[in-house]
Scaffold this active site. Structure first.
Site, PDB file in Angstrom:
ATOM      1  N   TYR A 209      44.968  84.153 -17.196  1.00  0.00           N
ATOM      2  CA  TYR A 209      45.874  83.229 -17.890  1.00  0.00           C
ATOM      3  C   TYR A 209      45.585  83.250 -19.393  1.00  0.00           C
ATOM      4  O   TYR A 209      46.510  83.390 -20.207  1.00  0.00           O
ATOM      5  CB  TYR A 209      45.677  81.825 -17.315  1.00  0.00           C
ATOM      6  CG  TYR A 209      46.583  80.759 -17.897  1.00  0.00           C
ATOM      7  CD1 TYR A 209      47.886  80.598 -17.445  1.00  0.00           C
ATOM      8  CD2 TYR A 209      46.128  79.891 -18.894  1.00  0.00           C
ATOM      9  CE1 TYR A 209      48.716  79.613 -17.971  1.00  0.00           C
ATOM     10  CE2 TYR A 209      46.953  78.905 -19.424  1.00  0.00           C
ATOM     11  CZ  TYR A 209      48.240  78.767 -18.955  1.00  0.00           C
ATOM     12  OH  TYR A 209      49.062  77.791 -19.476  1.00  0.00           O
TER      13      TYR A 209
ATOM     14  N   THR B 231      52.068  67.827 -16.036  1.00  0.00           N
ATOM     15  CA  THR B 231      53.021  68.499 -15.138  1.00  0.00           C
ATOM     16  C   THR B 231      52.255  68.864 -13.871  1.00  0.00           C
ATOM     17  O   THR B 231      51.041  68.675 -13.797  1.00  0.00           O
ATOM     18  CB  THR B 231      53.556  69.810 -15.751  1.00  0.00           C
ATOM     19  OG1 THR B 231      52.470  70.749 -15.794  1.00  0.00           O
ATOM     20  CG2 THR B 231      54.120  69.622 -17.137  1.00  0.00           C
TER      21      THR B 231
ATOM     22  N   ASP C 158      62.675  85.565  -9.813  1.00  0.00           N
ATOM     23  CA  ASP C 158      61.292  85.681 -10.279  1.00  0.00           C
ATOM     24  C   ASP C 158      61.310  86.373 -11.649  1.00  0.00           C
ATOM     25  O   ASP C 158      61.855  87.482 -11.759  1.00  0.00           O
ATOM     26  CB  ASP C 158      60.545  86.534  -9.238  1.00  0.00           C
ATOM     27  CG  ASP C 158      59.075  86.736  -9.577  1.00  0.00           C
ATOM     28  OD1 ASP C 158      58.673  86.500 -10.726  1.00  0.00           O
ATOM     29  OD2 ASP C 158      58.340  87.153  -8.662  1.00  0.00           O
ATOM     30  N   VAL C 159      60.703  85.757 -12.657  1.00  0.00           N
ATOM     31  CA  VAL C 159      60.714  86.384 -13.990  1.00  0.00           C
ATOM     32  C   VAL C 159      59.876  87.665 -14.029  1.00  0.00           C
ATOM     33  O   VAL C 159      59.968  88.439 -14.987  1.00  0.00           O
ATOM     34  CB  VAL C 159      60.225  85.417 -15.107  1.00  0.00           C
ATOM     35  CG1 VAL C 159      61.177  84.257 -15.288  1.00  0.00           C
ATOM     36  CG2 VAL C 159      58.793  84.955 -14.860  1.00  0.00           C
TER      37      VAL C 159
ATOM     38  N   ASN D   8      59.418  80.214 -20.605  1.00  0.00           N
ATOM     39  CA  ASN D   8      58.500  79.112 -20.284  1.00  0.00           C
ATOM     40  C   ASN D   8      57.780  79.303 -18.948  1.00  0.00           C
ATOM     41  O   ASN D   8      56.699  78.759 -18.751  1.00  0.00           O
ATOM     42  CB  ASN D   8      59.314  77.813 -20.281  1.00  0.00           C
ATOM     43  CG  ASN D   8      58.590  76.691 -19.573  1.00  0.00           C
ATOM     44  OD1 ASN D   8      57.651  76.098 -20.116  1.00  0.00           O
ATOM     45  ND2 ASN D   8      58.986  76.407 -18.336  1.00  0.00           N
TER      46      ASN D   8
ATOM     47  N   LYS E 245      48.160  84.469 -22.448  1.00  0.00           N
ATOM     48  CA  LYS E 245      48.644  83.574 -23.509  1.00  0.00           C
ATOM     49  C   LYS E 245      48.326  84.153 -24.895  1.00  0.00           C
ATOM     50  O   LYS E 245      49.132  84.048 -25.826  1.00  0.00           O
ATOM     51  CB  LYS E 245      48.050  82.176 -23.327  1.00  0.00           C
ATOM     52  CG  LYS E 245      48.560  81.468 -22.062  1.00  0.00           C
ATOM     53  CD  LYS E 245      50.085  81.329 -22.050  1.00  0.00           C
ATOM     54  CE  LYS E 245      50.607  80.584 -20.848  1.00  0.00           C
ATOM     55  NZ  LYS E 245      52.057  80.422 -20.835  1.00  0.00           N
TER      56      LYS E 245
HETATM   57  N1  LIG Z   1      50.985  71.825 -18.223  1.00  0.00           N
HETATM   58  C1  LIG Z   1      50.132  72.196 -19.169  1.00  0.00           C
HETATM   59  O1  LIG Z   1      49.106  71.539 -19.417  1.00  0.00           O
HETATM   60  C2  LIG Z   1      50.411  73.412 -19.994  1.00  0.00           C
HETATM   61  C3  LIG Z   1      49.635  73.616 -21.143  1.00  0.00           C
HETATM   62  C4  LIG Z   1      49.865  74.736 -21.927  1.00  0.00           C
HETATM   63  C5  LIG Z   1      50.868  75.627 -21.597  1.00  0.00           C
HETATM   64  N2  LIG Z   1      51.599  75.416 -20.477  1.00  0.00           N
HETATM   65  C6  LIG Z   1      52.624  76.406 -20.178  1.00  0.00           C
HETATM   66  O2  LIG Z   1      53.875  75.763 -20.032  1.00  0.00           O
HETATM   67  C7  LIG Z   1      54.694  76.532 -19.156  1.00  0.00           C
HETATM   68  C8  LIG Z   1      55.259  75.608 -18.093  1.00  0.00           C
HETATM   69  O3  LIG Z   1      54.165  75.045 -17.390  1.00  0.00           O
HETATM   70  P1  LIG Z   1      54.285  73.692 -16.555  1.00  0.00           P
HETATM   71  O4  LIG Z   1      53.065  72.916 -16.840  1.00  0.00           O
HETATM   72  O5  LIG Z   1      55.612  73.080 -16.732  1.00  0.00           O
HETATM   73  O6  LIG Z   1      54.133  74.321 -15.095  1.00  0.00           O
HETATM   74  P2  LIG Z   1      54.767  73.873 -13.711  1.00  0.00           P
HETATM   75  O7  LIG Z   1      53.921  74.558 -12.693  1.00  0.00           O
HETATM   76  O8  LIG Z   1      54.929  72.397 -13.662  1.00  0.00           O
HETATM   77  O9  LIG Z   1      56.220  74.529 -13.762  1.00  0.00           O
HETATM   78  C9  LIG Z   1      56.355  75.923 -13.836  1.00  0.00           C
HETATM   79  C10 LIG Z   1      57.758  76.303 -13.399  1.00  0.00           C
HETATM   80  O10 LIG Z   1      57.845  77.731 -13.474  1.00  0.00           O
HETATM   81  C11 LIG Z   1      58.351  78.226 -12.247  1.00  0.00           C
HETATM   82  N3  LIG Z   1      57.812  79.566 -12.025  1.00  0.00           N
HETATM   83  C12 LIG Z   1      56.518  79.906 -11.819  1.00  0.00           C
HETATM   84  N4  LIG Z   1      56.410  81.220 -11.649  1.00  0.00           N
HETATM   85  C13 LIG Z   1      57.667  81.728 -11.755  1.00  0.00           C
HETATM   86  C14 LIG Z   1      58.205  83.044 -11.670  1.00  0.00           C
HETATM   87  N5  LIG Z   1      57.419  84.111 -11.448  1.00  0.00           N
HETATM   88  N6  LIG Z   1      59.543  83.192 -11.835  1.00  0.00           N
HETATM   89  C15 LIG Z   1      60.347  82.125 -12.060  1.00  0.00           C
HETATM   90  N7  LIG Z   1      59.888  80.874 -12.147  1.00  0.00           N
HETATM   91  C16 LIG Z   1      58.567  80.676 -11.993  1.00  0.00           C
HETATM   92  C17 LIG Z   1      57.882  77.245 -11.190  1.00  0.00           C
HETATM   93  O11 LIG Z   1      58.673  77.311 -10.016  1.00  0.00           O
HETATM   94  C18 LIG Z   1      58.031  75.916 -11.933  1.00  0.00           C
HETATM   95  O12 LIG Z   1      59.327  75.376 -11.814  1.00  0.00           O
HETATM   96  C19 LIG Z   1      53.800  77.654 -18.604  1.00  0.00           C
HETATM   97  O13 LIG Z   1      54.033  78.825 -19.324  1.00  0.00           O
HETATM   98  C20 LIG Z   1      52.405  77.141 -18.869  1.00  0.00           C
HETATM   99  O14 LIG Z   1      51.475  78.176 -19.003  1.00  0.00           O
HETATM  100  C21 LIG Z   1      51.404  74.334 -19.673  1.00  0.00           C
END
Ligand SMILES: NC(=O)c1ccc[n+]([C@@H]2O[C@H](COP(=O)([O-])OP(=O)(O)OC[C@H]3O[C@@H](n4cnc5c(N)ncnc54)[C@H](O)[C@@H]3O)[C@@H](O)[C@H]2O)c1
Length: 264
Positions: A143, A178, A51-52, A77, A147
């Site tokens: 959130y 995603t 867990d990060v 990420n 950010k």
């Molecule tokens: N999908 C979008 O539209 C979007 C838009 C802007 C920013 N983001 C950012 O991109 C990043 C990735 O998002 P995504 O869409 O791929 O999400 P996702 O939910 O598809 O994947 C997130 C990954 O992070 C892992 N994770 C979550 N909490 C964790 C923790 N505490 N410790 C370790 N691993 C953990 C999950 O198991 C998963 O594999 C995030 O920071 C999100 O805020 C996503």
């Protein structure tokens, strides 16, 4: 082929998994960090299950990197999002988002800096922010706050460690296809309408794909971005540039560009 190592958090799915794929294809060795098991097996990919939000996870990632090569890059990420307006947000849910997104990014950035300072590597750190850093969305108060803070942290580290040749940047994606977005669509009363609304947020007229964010991360990690630091790179189809709805001109046909295939 490169021999540098990059740590990528949240590497099991979504944008993180796309970044891992992109970096392996470029020739890096990668340490993936996630609470979930790895989906991808590759001899150049090491895995830290954790867990990060816990400091020990970042220490394990640094050790795992040292076992396979020289740490050159780090992508913070991993992220989570809530769906609760602030007046109804519980302490537990606020804490989960703050701990994962903000503390996780701060502790990851710190671990990368400690390693770069100790080894003398002019490394590169990429923090994944969001369009939410600058624009409010309903039901995501913690959130959005994390950010915004990630972008401030990015600037702070870029300025403080720039004299060592260390670069720190952020990426601010728009809506990317995603689990984070797909789960919201599934939970909606009218998923097709919500997907159309998400797409319409972006002047390019569609959602982004994970590999389009991964390419931006690969660029910021690389020497091609040698004079880019303290920057926030929008990967959002111009969504963040819009302050007014701009209806399309009636006499110009709409041709939304398709996303390139991952291998293009
Ligand atoms: N999908 C979008 O539209 C979007 C838009 C802007 C920013 N983001 C950012 O991109 C990043 C990735 O998002 P995504 O869409 O791929 O999400 P996702 O939910 O598809 O994947 C997130 C990954 O992070 C892992 N994770 C979550 N909490 C964790 C923790 N505490 N410790 C370790 N691993 C953990 C999950 O198991 C998963 O594999 C995030 O920071 C999100 O805020 C996503």
């Amino acid at each position: 082929m490169r021999d540098g190592v990059v740590v990528v958090t949240g590497a099991a799915g979504g944008i993180g998994a796309a970044i891992v794929t992109e970096l392996l294809a470029t020739g890096y060795r990668v340490v993936g960090v996630d609470r979930q098991p790895r989906q991808l097996v590759d001899e150049r990919l090491a895995w830290v299950h954790g867990d990060v939000g816990k400091p020990g996870t970042h220490r394990l990632a640094v050790s795992a990197a040292a076992e396979i090569g020289l740490l050159e890059g780090w992508v913070n990420n991993a992220g989570r999002i809530e769906n609760t307006p602030l007046h109804a947000l519980s302490d537990a849910e606020a804490e989960d988002t703050l701990r994962c997104n903000l503390y996780g990014t701060l502790a990851g950035t710190r671990a990368a800096l400690q390693s770069f300072v100790a080894t003398g590597v002019q490394g590169s750190i990429v923090n994944v922010s969001s369009i939410h850093a600058r624009g409010a969305f309903p039901g995501t108060p913690a959130y959005d706050a994390t950010k915004g803070a990630i972008e401030a942290l990015t600037r702070n580290a870029a300025v403080e460690y720039g004299h060592l040749g260390i670069r720190v940047n952020a990426i601010a994606p728009g809506a990317i296809r995603t689990a984070m977005i797909i789960d919201a669509l599934k939970a909606a009363d009218e998923p097709t309408r919500l997907e159309r609304d998400f797409a319409a947020l972006h002047p390019l007229g569609r959602l982004g794909e994970p590999h389009e964010v991964a390419r931006a991360a690969r660029f910021l990690l690389s020497a091609d971005a040698s004079f880019v630091s303290g920057a926030v790179l929008a990967v959002d189809g111009a969504a963040g540039a819009r302050v007014y709805p701009f209806p399309p001109h009636a006499d110009v046909p709409i041709r939304a560009a398709a996303a390139p295939a991952p291998e293009e």
